[in-house]
Each structure stands twice: as structure tokens, then as C-alpha cells.
Design a protein around this motif. Structure first.
Motif, PDB file in Angstrom:
ATOM      1  N   ARG A   1       5.484 -13.551   0.797  1.00 62.49           N
ATOM      2  CA  ARG A   1       5.353 -13.634  -0.652  1.00 62.49           C
ATOM      3  C   ARG A   1       4.249 -14.582  -1.101  1.00 62.49           C
ATOM      4  NH1 ARG A   1      11.132 -16.718  -1.825  1.00 62.49           N
ATOM      5  NH2 ARG A   1      10.649 -18.667  -0.726  1.00 62.49           N
ATOM      6  N   LYS A   2       3.507 -15.159  -0.151  1.00 68.09           N
ATOM      7  CA  LYS A   2       2.455 -16.093  -0.518  1.00 68.09           C
ATOM      8  C   LYS A   2       1.171 -15.771   0.245  1.00 68.09           C
ATOM      9  CE  LYS A   2       5.453 -20.030  -1.631  1.00 68.09           C
ATOM     10  NZ  LYS A   2       5.790 -21.446  -1.296  1.00 68.09           N
ATOM     11  N   GLY A   3       0.052 -16.114  -0.385  1.00 71.37           N
ATOM     12  CA  GLY A   3      -1.234 -15.944   0.256  1.00 71.37           C
ATOM     13  C   GLY A   3      -1.582 -17.141   1.126  1.00 71.37           C
ATOM     14  N   ASN A   4      -2.738 -17.085   1.760  1.00 68.75           N
ATOM     15  CA  ASN A   4      -3.155 -18.151   2.672  1.00 68.75           C
ATOM     16  C   ASN A   4      -3.277 -19.497   1.965  1.00 68.75           C
ATOM     17  OD1 ASN A   4      -3.303 -16.217   4.701  1.00 68.75           O
ATOM     18  ND2 ASN A   4      -5.480 -15.823   4.333  1.00 68.75           N
ATOM     19  N   ALA A   5      -3.818 -19.491   0.765  1.00 71.69           N
ATOM     20  CA  ALA A   5      -4.002 -20.750   0.038  1.00 71.69           C
ATOM     21  C   ALA A   5      -2.667 -21.423  -0.229  1.00 71.69           C
ATOM     22  CB  ALA A   5      -4.759 -20.497  -1.261  1.00 71.69           C
ATOM     23  N   ASP A   6      -1.670 -20.641  -0.640  1.00 67.51           N
ATOM     24  CA  ASP A   6      -0.354 -21.211  -0.914  1.00 67.51           C
ATOM     25  C   ASP A   6       0.365 -21.657   0.356  1.00 67.51           C
ATOM     26  OD1 ASP A   6      -0.533 -20.871  -3.673  1.00 67.51           O
ATOM     27  OD2 ASP A   6       0.153 -18.795  -3.553  1.00 67.51           O
ATOM     28  N   MET A   7      -0.063 -21.111   1.489  1.00 69.59           N
ATOM     29  CA  MET A   7       0.509 -21.536   2.769  1.00 69.59           C
ATOM     30  C   MET A   7      -0.273 -22.710   3.364  1.00 69.59           C
ATOM     31  SD  MET A   7       3.188 -19.718   3.242  1.00 69.59           S
ATOM     32  CE  MET A   7       3.552 -20.136   4.929  1.00 69.59           C
TER      33      MET A   7
END
Length: 375
Positions: A251-257
Motif C-alpha cells: 500500500r506504499k511506494g518506495n518513498a514512503d518505505m
């Protein structure tokens, strides 16, 4: 399966141009005409068994979500979450191979996915508000809790004709999944999950019956069992200590991870491959014969959409704070209770009671397919 039709041969013509067998052109009496209708296809117990076993994992996993301070619970949760939804997505893709935009299939799409989505998006949002956890708000474009799967499946099924015309659909879907993680996508329509998990749907579209027959062989079962055992050991000893379960939610992209695109793409590609392997390994464990739970497998959507009210009630009432549950026996009891709940929610009484919400009769809402008049 339909049997091949008998080749039609035209009777030899007479010199006058009329067939020699005059009876061949004389219409049969009206009462002698018998309409040939294809026999209804028999459900394959293998797939119903697979869906039931998968929904048991889903509900058991959701039941122990707040007990992950126990290391075994955290490892089991991470292991199950790697492949339990991909199993459903692959099987759903397989049965969506013949989807078109014809009137009847469009109606089924609305009735089987659109209406339940509206009903349960409203129900879960109201439930959340009623216990004082939020203001009253219903957002049709921003799925709440379990309803994301209905939204994603609705969009995947609409895209089916597109995938069927691409030369390498699975490769294209993988590229889209990787690229989607590099982009800050909006929360509406669960775009990260919808695009991130689409390779599993497309994989189901390209699978053929013979692929599943291969999975039913004894040697495949042995290899599948070894693969699942090895994956569980890897999860417990390595992944559990060095990886967050947030990766399994998609549910999240790389930036949010908090990773760069190179690392994020590597992680996502690894998850796609690993989950795909575990899906097939899981399917090798599925009985191909009729079992006591085969018929329950036809109602897994009931268990999926209804069990959230029980798990959320546990959370809202603070029952997960009970000390006993945060022990190994407590985790086992909670997981077993989740498996029992999943089974009960697939039974005929529940299906009869909730039929109006999940399989409603909406024939009154449709008209014959409107086609533009030719100019």
C-alpha cells in the motif's frame, strides 16, 4: 467441455439444382425441434478447496494481527501475508479469462463486486464511526479496511481485454508494478495495491488448466511442501528480524518505505517472485477431490467481508489486551478461533442471511444493452 460437432455434409444436387434428398430442406415439425443447450459446467472442487484454505489463512492472520509482539505470531503473520491474497488474485484472474464487456458480464461485475463494495464500505465506515473512532465519513473512492480488494478486483477485471491483447502480459504487469512504487500515487482507488498486485491477476489470466493439473501430481506436492517449510524457516530466522510487514501490504511506494527506487524495486521484485512461488507451493497442498469443506469454498467472499466486524470488535473493545493472548498458547487459541470463524461464515445459514448484500437480485436495475444506431 463441449464435444466436437459432427461435420455437416450437403446432399448432392440434382440437375435442377435442388438437393437430391428433398427431406434435407423440408423444415421439421415445430414440436419435433429440440433446443440443444450446453450442459452446465461442473465446479472443479480443486479451486473451491483452494479458496477455502486461503480464506482460513486470511481470517486467522487478521485474528493475530495485534499479537505480533509474540515472535512466533509475527513470523507466521509475515509468512501468511506473503501469499494469501496473491492466491485469491491468481485464482480470480484464472476465472476472469473470458471476461468481456457484454451486457450480462457487465451486470455480474456490478452485482458481484460493485454492490457489495458500496454496502460494506458504508457498513465498515459506519461501524468505525459508531464506536467513536472517527467522524462519520463515507468515501466511495477511498476503500476502508477489507473493501480495498473489491475495488482492486473491479478495476482488474475491467482491464482484462487489454491484457489479453498484449504479447507478454505478465512482464508488462511486473514493469507496471515496479514503476508504480516509484511514484507518489493518490490514496484513492487503492492505486498502490491495485497496480502493485496486478501481476498476480495477469498471471491467473495466462494460466491454463494443464498448469493446475501439474500441481496435482505427487511429486509437485512433495516439492511444494518442502518449499513452504523452507519459506517458513526463512521467515522465522531471517525475514522476521530484518524486514517490516509493511512490505506485504503493498500500500506504499518506495518513498514512503524510506528506500530509494533501486532498493525498492529489488524488494518488490523479490516479493513478486517469492509470493508467486509460494502461491504455487500452496496450491500443491490443495486436495483435488471433493472434501467436507469444498462447498464452503464457494462462499469465501462472505467470510472475507464479514469477519472484519469480529476482528474490529476485538480491537475496539480492547480484548486483545488480555495478557493470556500474548503468549504462545494464546496465539494458538486466537488463530484457531479465526479459522473456526472463517468456516462458520462460509456456511449456508450465513449465506442465506447475507445473500441480499453479497449476491443481490438486481435484475430490476438493468435494461437490455443499448447499442448506438448505425448511421
Amino acid at each position: 467441455m463441449t464435444s466436437p460437432s459432427t461435420p455437416h455434409t450437403t446432399p448432392p444436387a440434382s440437375p435442377t439444382g435442388i438437393p437430391a434428398d428433398a427431406s434435407a430442406v423440408v423444415p421439421a415439425p415445430r414440436d419435433a425441434v429440440v433446443e440443444q443447450r450446453p450442459a452446465p459446467r461442473r465446479r472443479d472442487p480443486f479451486f473451491d478447496n483452494a479458496k477455502f484454505m486461503a480464506i482460513v489463512l486470511v481470517v486467522a492472520g487478521h485474528s493475530i494481527v495485534d499479537l505480533r509482539d509474540v515472535r512466533v505470531a509475527h513470523a507466521l503473520y509475515m509468512f501468511v501475508y506473503t501469499f494469501h491474497m496473491p492466491v485469491f488474485i491468481v485464482v480470480t484472474g484464472y476465472f476472469s479469462r473470458n471476461f468481456t464487456f457484454s451486457g450480462r458480464k457487465a451486470q455480474k461485475l456490478i452485482v458481484n463486486l460493485g454492490v457489495p463494495y458500496i454496502v460494506f464500505e458504508t457498513a465498515y465506515s459506519t461501524y468505525h464511526w459508531a464506536v467513536g473512532h472517527s467522524k462519520f465519513e463515507i468515501s466511495i473512492l477511498d476503500p476502508y479496511y477489507l473493501t480495498w480488494f473489491l475495488m482492486a478486483l473491479f478495476l482488474w477485471r475491467l482491464s482484462t481485454p487489454v491484457w489479453q491483447q498484449i504479447r507478454w502480459p505478465v512482464a508488462a504487469a511486473v514493469v507496471i508494478s515496479l514503476l508504480s512504487a516509484m511514484t507518489a500515487l493518490p490514496g484513492e482507488l487503492e492505486m498502490h495495491r491495485t497496480l502493485g498486485l496486478v501481476p498476480f491477476y495477469v498471471l491467473g489470466l495466462v494460466l491454463k488448466p494443464e498448469h493446475f493439473e501439474t500441481l496435482k501430481r505427487p511429486m509437485a506436492r512433495v516439492l511444494g511442501g518442502i518449499t513452504l517449510a523452507a519459506a517458513l524457516a526463512f521467515t522465522y530466522f531471517i525475514a522476521d528480524r530484518h524486514m517490516t510487514t509493511e512490505w506485504m501490504y503493498w500500500r506504499k511506494g518506495n518513498a514512503d518505505m524510506h528506500v530509494n527506487n533501486l532498493v525498492g524495486s529489488g524488494m518488490r521484485l523479490g516479493l513478486l517472485v517469492g509470493a508467486g512461488i509460494l502461491v504455487f507451493a500452496f496450491l500443491t497442498m490443495v486436495p483435488a477431490r471433493q472434501t467436507w469443506f469444498t462447498n464452503l469454498g464457494a462462499a469465501t467472499l462472505y467470510a472475507y467481508l464479514l469477519h472484519g466486524f469480529a476482528t474490529k470488535l476485538m480491537e475496539y473493545m480492547g480484548w486483545y489486551d488480555t495478557p493470556f493472548l500474548h503468549t504462545l498458547p494464546g496465539v494458538a487459541v486466537t488463530a484457531a478461533a479465526g479459522a473456526l470463524l472463517a468456516t462458520l461464515l462460509c456456511t449456508p445459514p450465513v449465506r442465506w442471511l447475507m445473500h441480499w448484500a453479497l449476491e443481490p437480485d438486481m435484475s430490476w436495475a438493468f435494461v437490455p444493452l443499448r447499442r448506438p444506431k448505425s448511421v
